[in-house]
Motif scaffolding. Structure first.
Motif, PDB file in Angstrom:
ATOM      1  N   ASP A  49     -11.187  -4.024  -3.115  1.00 21.59           N
ATOM      2  CA  ASP A  49     -12.158  -3.172  -2.434  1.00 21.59           C
ATOM      3  C   ASP A  49     -11.719  -1.718  -2.516  1.00 21.59           C
ATOM      4  O   ASP A  49     -11.108  -1.194  -1.622  1.00 21.59           O
ATOM      5  N   LYS A  50     -12.044  -1.074  -3.606  1.00 16.65           N
ATOM      6  CA  LYS A  50     -11.605   0.304  -3.844  1.00 16.65           C
ATOM      7  C   LYS A  50     -12.382   1.323  -3.023  1.00 16.65           C
ATOM      8  O   LYS A  50     -11.993   2.459  -2.918  1.00 16.65           O
ATOM      9  N   ALA A  51     -13.487   0.907  -2.412  1.00 17.61           N
ATOM     10  CA  ALA A  51     -14.268   1.847  -1.618  1.00 17.61           C
ATOM     11  C   ALA A  51     -13.480   2.341  -0.407  1.00 17.61           C
ATOM     12  O   ALA A  51     -13.686   3.454   0.043  1.00 17.61           O
ATOM     13  N   THR A  52     -12.562   1.522   0.116  1.00 20.42           N
ATOM     14  CA  THR A  52     -11.811   1.927   1.292  1.00 20.42           C
ATOM     15  C   THR A  52     -10.350   2.212   0.969  1.00 20.42           C
ATOM     16  O   THR A  52      -9.584   2.523   1.855  1.00 20.42           O
ATOM     17  N   THR A  53      -9.971   2.085  -0.274  1.00 20.72           N
ATOM     18  CA  THR A  53      -8.585   2.296  -0.667  1.00 20.72           C
ATOM     19  C   THR A  53      -8.432   3.659  -1.323  1.00 20.72           C
ATOM     20  O   THR A  53      -9.144   3.976  -2.259  1.00 20.72           O
ATOM     21  N   GLN A  54      -7.503   4.448  -0.803  1.00 21.15           N
ATOM     22  CA  GLN A  54      -7.223   5.723  -1.440  1.00 21.15           C
ATOM     23  C   GLN A  54      -6.326   5.485  -2.645  1.00 21.15           C
ATOM     24  O   GLN A  54      -5.344   4.755  -2.542  1.00 21.15           O
ATOM     25  N   PRO A  55      -6.638   6.093  -3.789  1.00 17.03           N
ATOM     26  CA  PRO A  55      -5.713   5.995  -4.910  1.00 17.03           C
ATOM     27  C   PRO A  55      -4.350   6.544  -4.495  1.00 17.03           C
ATOM     28  O   PRO A  55      -4.266   7.533  -3.779  1.00 17.03           O
ATOM     29  N   ALA A  56      -3.292   5.890  -4.924  1.00 14.60           N
ATOM     30  CA  ALA A  56      -1.943   6.281  -4.514  1.00 14.60           C
ATOM     31  C   ALA A  56      -1.666   7.747  -4.826  1.00 14.60           C
ATOM     32  O   ALA A  56      -1.007   8.426  -4.061  1.00 14.60           O
TER      33      ALA A  56
ATOM     34  N   GLY B  25       7.747  -3.437  -5.935  1.00 10.31           N
ATOM     35  CA  GLY B  25       6.436  -4.053  -5.971  1.00 10.31           C
ATOM     36  C   GLY B  25       5.356  -2.997  -5.952  1.00 10.31           C
ATOM     37  O   GLY B  25       5.585  -1.846  -6.290  1.00 10.31           O
ATOM     38  N   ARG B  26       4.177  -3.429  -5.525  1.00 13.38           N
ATOM     39  CA  ARG B  26       3.054  -2.493  -5.458  1.00 13.38           C
ATOM     40  C   ARG B  26       2.612  -2.351  -4.016  1.00 13.38           C
ATOM     41  O   ARG B  26       2.968  -3.170  -3.167  1.00 13.38           O
ATOM     42  N   TYR B  27       1.855  -1.309  -3.770  1.00  9.82           N
ATOM     43  CA  TYR B  27       1.342  -1.073  -2.422  1.00  9.82           C
ATOM     44  C   TYR B  27      -0.031  -0.443  -2.511  1.00  9.82           C
ATOM     45  O   TYR B  27      -0.410   0.119  -3.538  1.00  9.82           O
ATOM     46  N   GLU B  28      -0.788  -0.575  -1.429  1.00 10.82           N
ATOM     47  CA  GLU B  28      -2.075   0.092  -1.283  1.00 10.82           C
ATOM     48  C   GLU B  28      -2.155   0.663   0.117  1.00 10.82           C
ATOM     49  O   GLU B  28      -1.696   0.033   1.076  1.00 10.82           O
ATOM     50  N   VAL B  29      -2.755   1.836   0.225  1.00  8.34           N
ATOM     51  CA  VAL B  29      -2.959   2.497   1.515  1.00  8.34           C
ATOM     52  C   VAL B  29      -4.450   2.539   1.794  1.00  8.34           C
ATOM     53  O   VAL B  29      -5.244   2.936   0.935  1.00  8.34           O
ATOM     54  N   ARG B  30      -4.822   2.100   2.997  1.00  5.16           N
ATOM     55  CA  ARG B  30      -6.207   2.194   3.482  1.00  5.16           C
ATOM     56  C   ARG B  30      -6.140   2.928   4.808  1.00  5.16           C
ATOM     57  O   ARG B  30      -5.632   2.366   5.781  1.00  5.16           O
TER      58      ARG B  30
ATOM     59  N   ASN C 221      -4.594   4.625   7.529  1.00 11.44           N
ATOM     60  CA  ASN C 221      -3.193   4.711   7.945  1.00 11.44           C
ATOM     61  C   ASN C 221      -2.455   3.391   7.789  1.00 11.44           C
ATOM     62  O   ASN C 221      -1.337   3.243   8.265  1.00 11.44           O
ATOM     63  N   HIS C 222      -3.096   2.413   7.139  1.00  9.91           N
ATOM     64  CA  HIS C 222      -2.507   1.086   6.949  1.00  9.91           C
ATOM     65  C   HIS C 222      -1.962   0.965   5.528  1.00  9.91           C
ATOM     66  O   HIS C 222      -2.594   1.422   4.577  1.00  9.91           O
ATOM     67  N   ILE C 223      -0.781   0.347   5.379  1.00  9.21           N
ATOM     68  CA  ILE C 223      -0.197   0.111   4.061  1.00  9.21           C
ATOM     69  C   ILE C 223       0.076  -1.384   3.902  1.00  9.21           C
ATOM     70  O   ILE C 223       0.556  -2.040   4.837  1.00  9.21           O
ATOM     71  N   ASP C 224      -0.289  -1.926   2.746  1.00 12.28           N
ATOM     72  CA  ASP C 224       0.029  -3.298   2.371  1.00 12.28           C
ATOM     73  C   ASP C 224       0.989  -3.265   1.199  1.00 12.28           C
ATOM     74  O   ASP C 224       0.817  -2.464   0.270  1.00 12.28           O
ATOM     75  N   TYR C 225       2.003  -4.127   1.257  1.00 15.21           N
ATOM     76  CA  TYR C 225       3.013  -4.239   0.208  1.00 15.21           C
ATOM     77  C   TYR C 225       2.921  -5.621  -0.437  1.00 15.21           C
ATOM     78  O   TYR C 225       2.749  -6.622   0.268  1.00 15.21           O
ATOM     79  N   TRP C 226       3.085  -5.693  -1.753  1.00 17.55           N
ATOM     80  CA  TRP C 226       3.201  -6.933  -2.494  1.00 17.55           C
ATOM     81  C   TRP C 226       4.464  -6.831  -3.343  1.00 17.55           C
ATOM     82  O   TRP C 226       4.481  -6.161  -4.375  1.00 17.55           O
ATOM     83  N   ASP C 227       5.528  -7.493  -2.895  1.00 13.89           N
ATOM     84  CA  ASP C 227       6.802  -7.489  -3.600  1.00 13.89           C
ATOM     85  C   ASP C 227       6.654  -8.262  -4.914  1.00 13.89           C
ATOM     86  O   ASP C 227       5.890  -9.218  -4.995  1.00 13.89           O
ATOM     87  N   ASP C 228       7.394  -7.866  -5.933  1.00 13.34           N
ATOM     88  CA  ASP C 228       7.328  -8.542  -7.232  1.00 13.34           C
ATOM     89  C   ASP C 228       7.752 -10.009  -7.150  1.00 13.34           C
ATOM     90  O   ASP C 228       7.423 -10.789  -8.041  1.00 13.34           O
ATOM     91  N   THR C 229       8.469 -10.396  -6.083  1.00 12.53           N
ATOM     92  CA  THR C 229       8.889 -11.795  -5.929  1.00 12.53           C
ATOM     93  C   THR C 229       7.844 -12.629  -5.201  1.00 12.53           C
ATOM     94  O   THR C 229       8.024 -13.835  -5.039  1.00 12.53           O
ATOM     95  N   GLY C 230       6.751 -11.987  -4.717  1.00 10.47           N
ATOM     96  CA  GLY C 230       5.694 -12.701  -4.032  1.00 10.47           C
ATOM     97  C   GLY C 230       5.643 -12.472  -2.527  1.00 10.47           C
ATOM     98  O   GLY C 230       4.712 -12.891  -1.864  1.00 10.47           O
ATOM     99  N   PHE C 231       6.632 -11.789  -1.972  1.00 14.84           N
ATOM    100  CA  PHE C 231       6.660 -11.487  -0.541  1.00 14.84           C
ATOM    101  C   PHE C 231       5.604 -10.432  -0.228  1.00 14.84           C
ATOM    102  O   PHE C 231       5.395  -9.505  -1.009  1.00 14.84           O
ATOM    103  N   THR C 232       4.925 -10.570   0.909  1.00 11.32           N
ATOM    104  CA  THR C 232       3.949  -9.567   1.330  1.00 11.32           C
ATOM    105  C   THR C 232       4.339  -9.012   2.690  1.00 11.32           C
ATOM    106  O   THR C 232       4.994  -9.690   3.491  1.00 11.32           O
ATOM    107  N   ALA C 233       3.954  -7.783   2.936  1.00 10.13           N
ATOM    108  CA  ALA C 233       4.236  -7.127   4.211  1.00 10.13           C
ATOM    109  C   ALA C 233       3.210  -6.022   4.410  1.00 10.13           C
ATOM    110  O   ALA C 233       2.463  -5.684   3.491  1.00 10.13           O
ATOM    111  N   ASP C 234       3.199  -5.461   5.596  1.00 13.76           N
ATOM    112  CA  ASP C 234       2.308  -4.340   5.851  1.00 13.76           C
ATOM    113  C   ASP C 234       2.931  -3.416   6.878  1.00 13.76           C
ATOM    114  O   ASP C 234       4.016  -3.681   7.399  1.00 13.76           O
TER     115      ASP C 234
END
Length: 90
Positions: free
Chosen positions: A5-12, A51-56, A58-71
């Motif tokens: 959903d790129k409509a609410t995600t700011q490009p990094a 890993g990668r992350y997305e910011v929406r 003031n919220h940040i989601d993380y996806w670690d390269d090993t499969g772990f997720t966090a926010d």
């Protein structure tokens, strides 16, 4: 959560949170890279997690390269993540 959903995600590249975030003791360091990737160091372990992350908003989601997720949340210029508080490195 729809990660496409790129409509609410700011490009990094354009969000104000790109850069280094560190705990007060300097032990945990999150480098939020402008390409949507992050590199986390812990103590003497550089690149302990990557890993990668997305910011929406003031919220940040993380996806670690090993499969772990966090926010986390950016509140008043401070990153609250996984029980840790990280400050922008000056």
């Amino acid at each position: 959560m729809n990660i496409h959903d790129k409509a609410t995600t700011q490009p990094a590249q354009s969000h104000p949170y790109v850069g280094m975030w560190v705990t007060a003791d300097g032990y945990i360091r999150h480098n939020l890279l402008p390409n949507g990737r992050y590199d986390e160091a812990r103590g003497r372990r550089t690149s302990a997690y990557q890993g990668r992350y997305e910011v929406r908003g003031n919220h940040i989601d993380y996806w670690d390269d090993t499969g772990f997720t966090a926010d986390g949340e950016f509140i008043d210029g401070v990153l609250h993540h996984g029980g840790m508080i990280l400050y922008r490195e000056k």
